[in-house]
Design an enzyme around this catalytic site. Structure first.
Site, PDB file in Angstrom:
ATOM      1  CB  THR A  73      -0.905  -0.013   1.279  1.00 44.11           C
ATOM      2  OG1 THR A  73      -1.771  -1.170   1.315  1.00 44.11           O
ATOM      3  CG2 THR A  73      -1.772   1.124   1.219  1.00 44.11           C
TER       4      THR A  73
ATOM      5  N   GLY B 123      -2.134  -9.261  -0.173  1.00 44.93           N
ATOM      6  CA  GLY B 123      -1.229  -9.938  -0.242  1.00 44.93           C
ATOM      7  C   GLY B 123      -1.528 -11.581   0.137  1.00 44.93           C
TER       8      GLY B 123
ATOM      9  CG  ASN C 197      -0.302  -4.686   6.809  1.00 43.03           C
ATOM     10  OD1 ASN C 197      -0.075  -3.845   7.540  1.00 43.03           O
ATOM     11  ND2 ASN C 197      -0.580  -4.626   5.648  1.00 43.03           N
TER      12      ASN C 197
END
Length: 905
Positions: A164, A441, A215
């Site tokens: 990102t 991902g 994440n």
């Protein structure tokens, strides 16, 4: 062993199929001690070591390189060690030809992305200075004109690897290049596009990103941004294509340790008390079922209040043309979703609403009738033989209805936001475009469910595209054109995709899920039983021996075990037509006085979202145009496997028409900590992404292909072009090119294959050549100006001299005529008078003046003849000096002659 290494030498030590970089610490007494760069120490007997166990390290691996295609040691250990060395030096970017490997630093690096850095990389070609994502973006930007083809940037990597942020950096660089190319006259007219593109990122992140285990800002949707450039190089429009919300299920359920979308927590943290409590009835995140079920409502690394200020305050949304009314409508819908999650049910002859307060808030915020909402959530209405039949639902079915409504509301709100963003950045499409793909991902958690299956399937498709362009098509083209080439083995994921999508005589995993979803009595157990019976012998399918709810798939990134529980329910269409019709009728409530500071607010926002949505039988109840009809409800509001598969195929078709650039994001550790490099984690990513094979093919391959005519014309090789025979062999100039430039020229197709390093050198030489041409033009311009000015001055001097001589001659002739006329008149006058008196009257003074005038004329004529004779034998410089002296003497004599004539007259 003493023959090929000594104490202090740098070597590769092979341990468990992995090459470790190290040094020989000691070598005495028949014992050798190795110390690796990663902190391990190994001791061996000297006579037990072989050249397969210990290999000398090439100096390129000792120092580290910026382009791993130049490494001499070709194995996974050398690649990882090179990344490790650069990571320790805060150099997070490394090239593999034109492919960029980016290691996430998990910390800000000062000066790495500031304005001077953008200007620096905009002036250099790829490979001229240290690797950087701006260099790839600049080369992609320049290729619009160099290749005359659309470009695309594919950013891949695991969740948390930095995809990102890489996307935002590329958008920032391209926006800066666009602003730089704009003319001053049109800057105010078009610069809003670049500003809007940058402002769209935080909005999309707030509504489409969420915290996962690996994440804190994981993209839960595929963002495919197209930027349209004009011939001058500035962005004149753009659009967000195939923005697929990967998991609208996250709105209603999250895995342990994860959070819902950022926007929900931003509202609760950033809204003032009047908005939060009085207008929307909101409290703390722990009070809402859709936020508290994962036991993770706060994260110290995420500033929810800042997100609210960046996204939902009017000043930040004005750039994207969101009005204050739009913002209030979105806030009201999000608050309604949170309250809907708190609607609980109990069993009393069927499901009944147990929480009236949550029902009241939900209906008021969404503009619905509370009784109708309760009826729709607890009963299923069907039309049978023209009669409407209402069937009570169980508590589990009522919960599914509630969750499906919440997912539909959020999905349509997200689509509406994307539509607004596209409307803001829309522009002309009359030249070329650059596309940027940032997709979720690869994920492998302790418990992997339906969402991870779809995400990993999408990554398999992207890996297939990467393999196709880097390995398959590349080597196929070499063999087709007859190049001397040894094929490189690489990890092909085609069989894994066949397992998921289709199998020769059997249904793939996706088809089986869709088939089971159509059977009302099908369960997760029946689905798992079919999966085992159909694919247990497939080498890419894993059937666990013990677990009863699991099945596995050997993806390109490794084996992932999925929990089948909940897959059928998530893939089914639980969003019924009666729920859709209720949401469409939200406008019937009309205008209500909603207490937000005394402002009247309209409550038909929900109606607008669902106005053009089709019902299950694909018949729009409103008279809308056919071209505005959208896919079915299930394909819109759920990440159904059919919709995902169609979307990915459409995305791949779009990418196939563009020239790709690849950015591989690498996660250095799983703890999101700076300055930590986990060799096992990095090595696993390098292996499944095919990094070693990529280095090999980029090192020895010819990824740049041009037609020979284009190659020669671009490099101004006119002599080569003149000696080409269209159906014959390439003449001697081409052979010399192959010898001195290491290129391959295809005989039949007149095609040139170049290595990327050579193309970069040629482009650099071409740039220097163009600068040299500019210098030559400047020199020629100034010399021509000097030459023609000198010639002009000489012509002007000659014209002035000619004019001066002519005027002098005309004056002298006039004086002579006047003298003759005067003498004639005097003679006539004297003839009339007495002859004696006339002769006596002539005074001696007048006679002497006439004689003086005649003498001066004779001297002038003599000097002119002398001047003309000497001009033939003098140089130009002497001629100028003598000319000035004679001009002065002639001027003096002429002045004296004129003065004498005047006195005489």
């Amino acid at each position: 062993m003493d023959n090929f290494f000594t104490e202090g030498d740098r070597v590769w030590l092979r341990e468990e199929d992995q090459f470790l970089p190290g040094s020989v610490s000691s070598c005495s007494g028949g014992v050798v001690v190795f110390a690796t760069d990663y902190g391990q120490v190994y001791t061996y007997k000297q006579n037990a070591l072989t050249r397969q166990k210990v290999q000398p390290m090439h100096h390129s691996s000792v120092r580290g390189v910026e382009d791993m295609a130049t490494l001499e040691d070709l194995h996974d250990g050398a690649i990882m060690h090179n990344l490790y060395q650069r990571y320790q030096q805060r150099q997070i970017y490394t090239y593999i030809g034109s492919i960029l490997a980016a290691v996430n630093p998990y910390q800000p690096l000062p000066g790495l992305y500031d304005r001077p850095t953008i200007e620096l990389y905009s002036r250099h070609h790829l490979g001229e200075i240290s690797p950087h994502i701006f260099a790839v973006a600049n080369d992609c930007y320049r290729s619009l004109w160099r290749r005359q083809q659309n470009q695309c940037v594919l950013i891949s990597g695991e969740s948390g690897a930095g995809k990102t942020e890489s996307t935002k950096l590329i958008l920032r660089f391209l926006s800066a290049m666009s602003q730089h190319s704009l003319e001053v006259s049109c800057r105010d007219k078009t610069s809003h596009v670049e500003e809007a593109l940058l402002e769209s990122s935080p909005i999309m992140e707030a509504f489409g990103n969420a915290k996962t285990v690996y994440n804190n800002n994981s993209s839960r949707f595929g963002k495919f941004v197209q930027l349209h450039f004009n011939q001058k190089g500035n962005i004149q429009g753009g659009r967000i294509v195939d923005c697929i919300l990967s998991n609208s299920n996250r709105v209603v359920r999250q895995n342990p340790g994860e959070r819902n979308y950022h926007i929900f927590y931003a509202i609760l943290a950033g809204a003032n008390n009047q908005q939060r409590a009085e207008a929307f009835g909101l409290t703390r995140p722990e009070s809402y079922h859709y936020l508290r079920q994962s036991s993770c409502t706060e994260d110290k690394t995420i500033n929810d209040s800042s997100t609210f200020q960046d996204v939902l305050v009017p000043s930040a949304m004005q750039t994207m043309q969101f009005t204050e009314e739009n913002i209030r409508e979105v806030l009201r819908l999000l608050a309604g979703i949170l309250h809907a999650g708190n609607i609980e049910f109990m069993t009393a002859g069927g499901a009944q609403v147990a929480s009236k307060s949550a029902l009241s808030w939900t209906s008021e915020l969404l503009g619905l009738n509370s009784e109708q909402l309760a009826e729709v959530l607890t009963h299923r209405s069907m039309i049978l033989r023209g009669e409407e039949i209402s069937t009570p639902l169980t508590v589990e079915q009522a919960v599914d209805s509630r969750d499906s409504m919440a997912m539909a509301l959020y999905s349509q709100c997200f689509n509406w936001i994307i539509h607004k963003l596209n409307h803001r950045i829309r522009g002309k499409e009359d030249f070329k475009s650059i596309s940027i793909l940032d997709i979720f991902g690869f994920e492998n958690f302790e418990v992997n469910r339906f969402e991870q299956f779809n995400i990993n399937y999408a990554n398999e498709k992207l890996q297939e595209y990467f393999n196709k362009h880097i390995f398959s098509l590349e080597q196929l083209e070499y063999n087709k054109e007859g190049l001397v080439w040894v094929d490189i083995n690489w990890m092909d994921n085609a069989e894994c995709l066949d397992l998921i999508e289709k199998v020769s005589n059997k249904l793939g995993l996706l088809a089986l899920m869709n088939e089971e979803s159509h059977f009302p009595k099908a369960t997760d157990d029946t689905l798992l039983e079919k999966l085992h019976s159909q694919h247990s012998k497939n080498p890419f399918y894993v059937k666990p021996r013990v677990a009863v709810h699991l099945f596995g798939v050997r993806h390109y990134a490794g084996e992932v075990v999925y929990d089948v529980r909940g897959m059928l329910e998530k893939n089914r269409d639980t969003f019924r037509d009666d729920i859709l019709n209720m949401l469409r009728e939200s406008r019937s409530v009309g205008w209500m006085c909603f207490q937000t500071g005394g402002i009247f607010m309209r409550l038909d926002f929900v109606y607008d979202l669902f106005e053009h949505v089709l019902s299950r039988n694909k018949q729009d109840t409103l008279k809308s145009s056919t071209k505005h009809r959208r896919p079915t409800v299930s394909s819109q509001f759920k990440i159904s496997t059919t919709y995902l598969q169609d979307s990915l195929h459409s995305l791949m078709a779009t990418l196939s028409t563009s020239n790709p650039y690849f950015i591989r994001c690498i996660k250095p550790n799983t703890h999101k900590m700076p300055d930590q490099f986990d060799q096992t984690v990095v090595l696993n990513q390098l292996r499944y992404s095919g990094m070693l094979e990529t280095v090999k093919i980029r090192r020895s391959g010819f990824p740049v292909r041009r037609s020979f005519q284009d190659f020669c014309s671009r490099l101004n090789l006119a002599s080569c072009v003149l000696q080409i025979q269209l159906h014959g062999a390439i003449q001697s100039p081409c052979r010399r090119l192959r010898v001195f430039m290491s290129i391959h020229v295809v005989q039949d197709g007149l095609q040139v294959f170049l290595r990327e390093s050579l193309e970069q050198r040629l482009e650099k030489q071409r740039k220097q050549y163009r600068r040299l041409l500019q210098c030559i033009v400047v020199i020629q311009k100034n010399y021509r100006a000097f030459y023609w000015r000198r010639k002009f001055l000489l012509l002007r001097w000659a014209a002035l001299t000619f004019q001066k001589r002519l005027r002098g001659r005309l004056a002298r002739r006039a004086v002579g005529r006047l003298l003759e006329e005067r003498l004639r008149l005097e003679a006539e006058r004297r003839a009339k008078e007495e002859p004696g008196e006339e002769e006596e009257a002539i005074r001696p003074q007048e006679a002497s003046q006439v004689e003086e005038i005649l003498r001066l004329e004779r001297e002038i004529q003599a000097l002119q003849r002398q001047k003309e004779q000497q001009e033939l034998s003098l140089t130009e410089a002497s001629l100028h000096r003598l000319q000035r002296l004679r001009d002065q003497e002639l001027q003096r004599l002429e002045d004296e002659a004129c003065k004498a004539a005047q006195q005489f007259l």
